[in-house]
Design a protein around this motif. Sequence first.
Motif, PDB file in Angstrom:
ATOM      1  N   CYS A  57       0.833  -1.207   0.000  1.00  6.72           N
ATOM      2  CA  CYS A  57       0.000   0.000   0.000  1.00  6.72           C
ATOM      3  C   CYS A  57       0.865   1.253   0.000  1.00  6.72           C
ATOM      4  CB  CYS A  57      -0.922   0.008   1.222  1.00  6.72           C
ATOM      5  SG  CYS A  57      -1.804   1.577   1.425  1.00  6.72           S
ATOM      6  N   PRO A  58       0.740   2.075  -1.052  1.00 10.55           N
ATOM      7  CA  PRO A  58       1.594   3.266  -1.120  1.00 10.55           C
ATOM      8  C   PRO A  58       1.288   4.272  -0.012  1.00 10.55           C
ATOM      9  CG  PRO A  58       0.147   3.127  -3.056  1.00 10.55           C
ATOM     10  CD  PRO A  58      -0.099   1.906  -2.236  1.00 10.55           C
ATOM     11  N   VAL A  59       0.029   4.408   0.357  1.00 12.89           N
ATOM     12  CA  VAL A  59      -0.310   5.394   1.382  1.00 12.89           C
ATOM     13  C   VAL A  59       0.207   4.946   2.748  1.00 12.89           C
ATOM     14  CG1 VAL A  59      -2.184   6.604   2.547  1.00 12.89           C
ATOM     15  CG2 VAL A  59      -2.311   6.197   0.100  1.00 12.89           C
TER      16      VAL A  59
ATOM     17  N   PHE B 293      -2.189   6.375   8.649  1.00 13.20           N
ATOM     18  CA  PHE B 293      -3.104   5.561   7.845  1.00 13.20           C
ATOM     19  C   PHE B 293      -3.077   4.120   8.352  1.00 13.20           C
ATOM     20  CE2 PHE B 293      -4.048   3.265   3.773  1.00 13.20           C
ATOM     21  CZ  PHE B 293      -5.350   3.729   3.651  1.00 13.20           C
TER      22      PHE B 293
ATOM     23  N   PRO C 165      -4.568  -1.197   4.511  1.00 13.11           N
ATOM     24  CA  PRO C 165      -5.648  -1.947   3.865  1.00 13.11           C
ATOM     25  C   PRO C 165      -6.232  -3.077   4.715  1.00 13.11           C
ATOM     26  CG  PRO C 165      -3.532  -2.311   2.754  1.00 13.11           C
ATOM     27  CD  PRO C 165      -3.326  -1.179   3.703  1.00 13.11           C
TER      28      PRO C 165
ATOM     29  N   CYS D  38      -7.479   6.560   1.718  1.00 14.80           N
ATOM     30  CA  CYS D  38      -7.159   5.514   0.744  1.00 14.80           C
ATOM     31  C   CYS D  38      -7.421   6.070  -0.649  1.00 14.80           C
ATOM     32  CB  CYS D  38      -8.040   4.295   1.025  1.00 14.80           C
ATOM     33  SG  CYS D  38      -8.352   3.249  -0.396  1.00 14.80           S
ATOM     34  N   THR D  39      -6.480   5.850  -1.580  1.00  8.63           N
ATOM     35  CA  THR D  39      -6.628   6.403  -2.934  1.00  8.63           C
ATOM     36  C   THR D  39      -7.452   5.508  -3.861  1.00  8.63           C
ATOM     37  OG1 THR D  39      -4.696   5.264  -3.783  1.00  8.63           O
ATOM     38  CG2 THR D  39      -4.321   7.434  -2.833  1.00  8.63           C
ATOM     39  N   PHE D  40      -7.824   4.319  -3.406  1.00 12.88           N
ATOM     40  CA  PHE D  40      -8.528   3.353  -4.241  1.00 12.88           C
ATOM     41  C   PHE D  40      -7.658   2.908  -5.415  1.00 12.88           C
ATOM     42  CE2 PHE D  40     -12.392   2.047  -6.902  1.00 12.88           C
ATOM     43  CZ  PHE D  40     -12.811   1.066  -6.028  1.00 12.88           C
ATOM     44  N   CYS D  41      -6.361   2.831  -5.166  1.00 12.36           N
ATOM     45  CA  CYS D  41      -5.469   2.399  -6.249  1.00 12.36           C
ATOM     46  C   CYS D  41      -5.614   0.896  -6.502  1.00 12.36           C
ATOM     47  CB  CYS D  41      -4.016   2.720  -5.903  1.00 12.36           C
ATOM     48  SG  CYS D  41      -3.366   1.730  -4.538  1.00 12.36           S
ATOM     49  N   GLN D  42      -6.126   0.176  -5.533  1.00  9.38           N
ATOM     50  CA  GLN D  42      -6.378  -1.262  -5.637  1.00  9.38           C
ATOM     51  C   GLN D  42      -5.132  -2.126  -5.656  1.00  9.38           C
ATOM     52  OE1 GLN D  42      -9.444  -2.421  -8.389  1.00  9.38           O
ATOM     53  NE2 GLN D  42     -10.647  -0.591  -8.041  1.00  9.38           N
TER      54      GLN D  42
ATOM     55  N   CYS E 261      -3.500  -3.047  -3.134  1.00 11.77           N
ATOM     56  CA  CYS E 261      -3.658  -4.017  -2.045  1.00 11.77           C
ATOM     57  C   CYS E 261      -4.435  -5.227  -2.545  1.00 11.77           C
ATOM     58  CB  CYS E 261      -4.385  -3.377  -0.858  1.00 11.77           C
ATOM     59  SG  CYS E 261      -5.916  -2.524  -1.282  1.00 11.77           S
TER      60      CYS E 261
ATOM     61  N   ALA F 145      -9.982  -3.258  -1.551  1.00 12.15           N
ATOM     62  CA  ALA F 145     -10.251  -1.851  -1.855  1.00 12.15           C
ATOM     63  C   ALA F 145     -11.756  -1.600  -1.948  1.00 12.15           C
ATOM     64  CB  ALA F 145      -9.565  -1.453  -3.159  1.00 12.15           C
TER      65      ALA F 145
ATOM     66  N   ILE G 245     -13.065  -1.314   1.421  1.00 11.06           N
ATOM     67  CA  ILE G 245     -12.722   0.004   1.958  1.00 11.06           C
ATOM     68  C   ILE G 245     -13.663   1.069   1.393  1.00 11.06           C
ATOM     69  CG2 ILE G 245     -10.918   1.777   2.137  1.00 11.06           C
ATOM     70  CD1 ILE G 245      -8.843  -0.461   2.113  1.00 11.06           C
TER      71      ILE G 245
END
Lengths: 400, 394, 507
Positions: A18-20, A27, A30, A56-60, A62, A73, A76
């Motif tokens: 997870c980048p965040v 944070f 995930p 969460c950016t919802f980058c998926q 994770c 995601a 989330i």
Amino acid sequence: MWENDDACIKCSICISVCPVYGQDLEFPGPKALGPDWFRAYQANPLTVPSEHVDDCTFCQLCEASCPVHVPIAHLIAQHKSLKKKTWRINLRDRILAHPHWVARYPRLANAPNFLVRPLGFGTQSRWPRPQRRVAPLSSSPQADTRQIVGLFVDCYSRGFDQDVLSAAQALLELWGFSVRLLPHASHCCGAAAYAAGQPEEGQRIAHSTYDAMTPGLTDLSQIVTLNATCDSTLREEWPLYWNLSLPVPVLSFSEFALDKAPAWFWDAMHKGMTARQEQGETTSWIHTTCRSRVSRGDGILEQLADKAGLAAIQPLNLACCGAGGSYAFKEEHEKTAHALGAAALEQVTETHDRIIVDSGTCALHLTQITGALAKHPAYWLYQRFLSLTQRSGDIASQEK
Amino acid sequence: MSAITIIGQGPAALLAASFIQEVQQDCVIVADSEGSLPLWSGSFDFHAPSDDISNPWSLLDRQPLMLPAETWAFLWESLVGFERAAGIPVAADIPSHNWWTITCTGKSKSVFVVPQWQYVQKTFLPVWFIGFQGLADSMADFQCHTYQQQTGVDAGFHVLPNPTPWTPSWGPIRWASYMDTDEGLSWLLSEIQKVAPEIPKTWPILLPQVIGRRRAEHNLQALTTALGQMVFEYPLVTPSLGGMRIRDRWVWYLKKQGVPFLTGRAISVEKGWVTLADGRQWHSDHVIVATGGILGGGLEVMVDGRLRDPLRDTVVGRMPPGRAIDLYSWGQPADYGTPEMTACGSQCGGWDPNQDGNGGAMILATVWQSLCRTGIFSNLGSCNSERSVTHVGK
Amino acid sequence: MVVVIGAGATGLGVARDLALRGVKVTVVDQWEPGFGTSGRFHGLLHSGARYVVTDPTAAEDCYRENTLLRAVAPDAIEQTGGIFVRSEDDDPGFEQAWLKGCDRAGIPVTALDPRAVRQRYPDLTTRVASAYWVPDGVLEGFHLLQMLAKDVLAHDGTLLSKHRVTAIQTVNGRVTSVSAQGPNGEVEVGCDAVVNAAGPWAGAVADLFEDPIPMHLSYGLMILFAHRKFPVVVNRLKSPGDGDIFVPHQHVTILGTTDVAQDSPIAPDIQASEVLRLMDLGRELVPGLDSWRVLRAFTGVRPLYDGQGHAATSREVSRDFKVIDHQRRKGPAGSFSVVGGKWTTFRLMAERTADIVTQYLGISAPCVTAQVPLTLHPVTSFSASEPYLCECEKVSASQLTAIDGSLSEWRTATWFAMGPCQGTFCAHRVTALHHALFPSEDSGAALQDLRAERTKGMLPVLWGANAREYALQQAVRFQTLAEGDPQWAGNSPGLKNSSPSSEGVTL
Ligand SMILES: Cc1cc2nc3c(=O)[nH]c(=O)nc-3n(C[C@H](O)[C@H](O)[C@H](O)COP(=O)(O)OP(=O)(O)OC[C@H]3O[C@@H](n4cnc5c(N)ncnc54)[C@H](O)[C@@H]3O)c2cc1C
Ligand code: SF4
Ligand code: SF4
């Protein structure tokens, strides 16, 4: 509700990608926001949502990493939807969940700062400027009308990235396809609303887009997309979560080009100034956006750039640039969004370098951070084609 | 599309891809989720019963696969070479003996090729354990007690209080991100300095493996210099920073070499045709299945106890009624029954790292076995028949 | 002084009842509270509806006690409500008999729209023909046991754990003391009366009275799933049988149960065939059951009393209970047994037993357990300055250290190691903490016991994600934590005394 929503084996692999989580010290990550939260929520629907869930950016990424395929995601996103927000944030998020409203009236994005701050919009990420269409090809070859390709016009390209849109259209026509822009008015795939924790609103938006598209679908062979997020939303969220199935296959512009562009085109791309000549001038940095990595993988843009004869191709070591669609436009995310993108500065040091990235918002974000021009591959391909053919004569003669 | 397709992106897949790109062949990696590296510290095990393993022949009866000594040496040297090329700090020479590392519960465990951030010792030596109060897997008091009891060697410990930004949601990765900041490093240094007078100068200081995600070596070096004393990490449980650092660097290294990492679930492989769940399909000369066995998802256990190979939609076995099975012994035979397809890593049956402490050797030997079948080693001459592979099983 | 043998729901219930009437009590258990059937529960607080057709007395008792317990022990009861669902395959005739039965027993029943039920609970079969709401509830068994035990202690009672009763002494045909074997040898507890509330072991204890009682033991298998899949208890509307109840218990769902007659008070190893049969039955109500994340399987032994002689199957043995005054039969004066019944009726069983015991003792104090509330003694809550040791069930160090007990008591009190990871990531952490408090205990052995206990429940249901969890658990235990025996895990005895050398490693 969904498949595997209870399958978590608590391995923590999702946290490791997870980048965040790697950036923002508060944070919860995930696993805590997705499966752990969902288990508590199923046991008690009054479970208080995490105060950090919207970060969460919802980058998926994770979700793509999970060995047992927990829809992390998406859990989330449901978690987000339960969080109470102030009216002002609600209004802002409502606007950002409907990017096609803004795209319909691009000048809205010039909103003065005195309006922007109180509504919770960030000021660090500069808003996109509407772009005029570039001049079309003077001698566009005759399209082969037997093969009609639908070009899905995402709201960002429509509103702010006309040059990318027209480059893609021109290339497709050049390759002998007849192009239909879909849908003809500004619509949204629903991704922005989903990412903002409004899955139901997203579904509504997607359904209306689907309705707007259907009249033009019958005789299409393909739908080609210009934005990785819309691409994966059409291919994944639409059928899996929203019960929408397009009768035509959806493919990203890059994969379509690799597969369908004629040989003469690639030959042309290697004529004139060779990659070697170009070398030393410009590095072509590649950023495969998170959503495209999640749904298709890494290495496709590199392959495209290589086939197109671009010089000095280097992948960017960036999991997520932080743009996250409208994520970076929210004041509370500015710091994280900027820190995520700033990782690119370790590699991109020259402003004359080019960045090849398969999403308009990510491109905007990366340009702002690095100073180098970041654009969709269609733009770079067309640029190169124009510069080579203008040097070596008539386009039509390149054909056959 | 590509000469060789590798399914999976765990250690077995990364190693196979490294060999393939080394001989300048095309390969593509396709996986539907992360591999197992973030689950463990990334120390490749190869336990030898004797102290001296300069002669790996002494190990043959312990490994399911008989390999000539020079092949073992070649494989270990290659692994070390790939890791170093990827920026993972392992010593240049392969060890001539096993090392002992210390677990977070204070036990000694034998290891082989280990990055230099991790503490290893040849014989049991006095050490000083440091734990962090807010890090659940660092339990320095217990660790110290167990270590002393097990080895009979002297040891000491301290538990450091939490830094200001700490919150209960801090797992190992969060600690490591903090250590990557200047603030984190100076917090750590000042906390250790407070207790340093009590630590004998010749004893190494062992910290939980969270001393940075990207800057671990830098941080450990800085601490060693500032304290005038050796500082290392001891491995924790998942998410393991050791394995993550290796994964991050190794994958990045391969990406830079141009190896595509496709995302997708392979649903069938037939006569070289690989089909993904999203409809993509291509042909390869050879498919290397590194899908991780039961844990990795390469074998599915069904409710009735049957084990299914999802790639060929076949049942490969059935668990005994009590289901008390040794999980690793299940797997594909290396040759997978078809000429263009081989299995390696945990997907390949017959090995049991849980019992034999040979997880690293398993990966090396099975990848080698797979690659021999692709023919890319032909010019290395080690795959020819007289020194061929014997699957002795267990 | 009264000695109560057995620290299950019945024994602790009897002890509390007597204690509240001013009688001094000692509860003796061979292990710990909840070791027997009370700690291996399905967790259902019966409304009684299940038994209205086959066992009306038990049904009425259940309903009365259900209402009472909800009032006096609200902290240990979740008032979920329950539904009875008849599938199109089930006998509509039974439905009519059942409705009449509920009416007779006074159990409130509300008819539900089957379509709405299917919509509300999408996991249910689409073949729902009819559905009813009943006042079922969920019993927090471990909480209730703790509450009872604490209350006994608070009323001057004593709890003697890890002591197995080996003999009853009598003088002139009257009970005078009880001998029990414990970790530090035998102890003798003087008393005026003995109550045998030993659940499945009640037969063995009655033998010590030299007055055997006909027990009908049977064990039931239950399967535990990782998530709470239904917010209500889901029963199948048909003659009570196997695999027809799903109970939501805190974060999990429990499917039960089977009914297999046996002689031993300890259930045999779980048979694969029985697990599959229970899954088959469960699938009739929940077709997608195979995709639910399973955690473990476990068994409990029902201590049913076969007063009338021998019933053909244990489903036919009444769920009713019986208090036996052994003096009236062949036993000594002052010896009593309480057998049969359900968790739901434990208070009533205790009341009846205590009535007879106090009468024998010549004490005239009325039962007050129907009025005096039971409260949960507050468990120290999570402090914001510590991490969770068990992330699945959110258990932190201070919650554990507040409990003065063994590792297994810590587990049942907090549910650590009982969530989706089954202790993979927390067992060693909690063992380390326990070691800090009880340094003289063998922590290595305690950890191995805990691991073995978890493994035992996981193995019979090793499929899907649970098989992968198990593979991960094995790797963590043996490859990361070196918990195994082999030499490479540093356990070889020869290594202990190897002398330190000066060789180290450099970065
Ligand atoms: C907790 C733990 C501790 C360990 N400790 C050690 C140690 O100390 N020393 C040591 O040497 N070894 C250790 N190991 C390593 C272990 O013994 C194995 O050797 C190793 O995990 C096997 O890796 P693999 O590459 O075979 O499989 P994995 O890493 O599991 O990779 C499998 C890959 O296959 C993919 N996949 C599966 N099915 C499909 C499909 N149909 N389509 C596409 N992709 C698919 C998965 O997504 C994944 O990427 C440890 C392992 C664990 C889990
Ligand atoms: S979607 Fe992206 S940002 Fe959100 S939790 Fe998953 S990995 Fe992190
Ligand atoms: S959600 Fe998936 S990746 Fe994350 S901890 Fe659970 S099983 Fe692992």
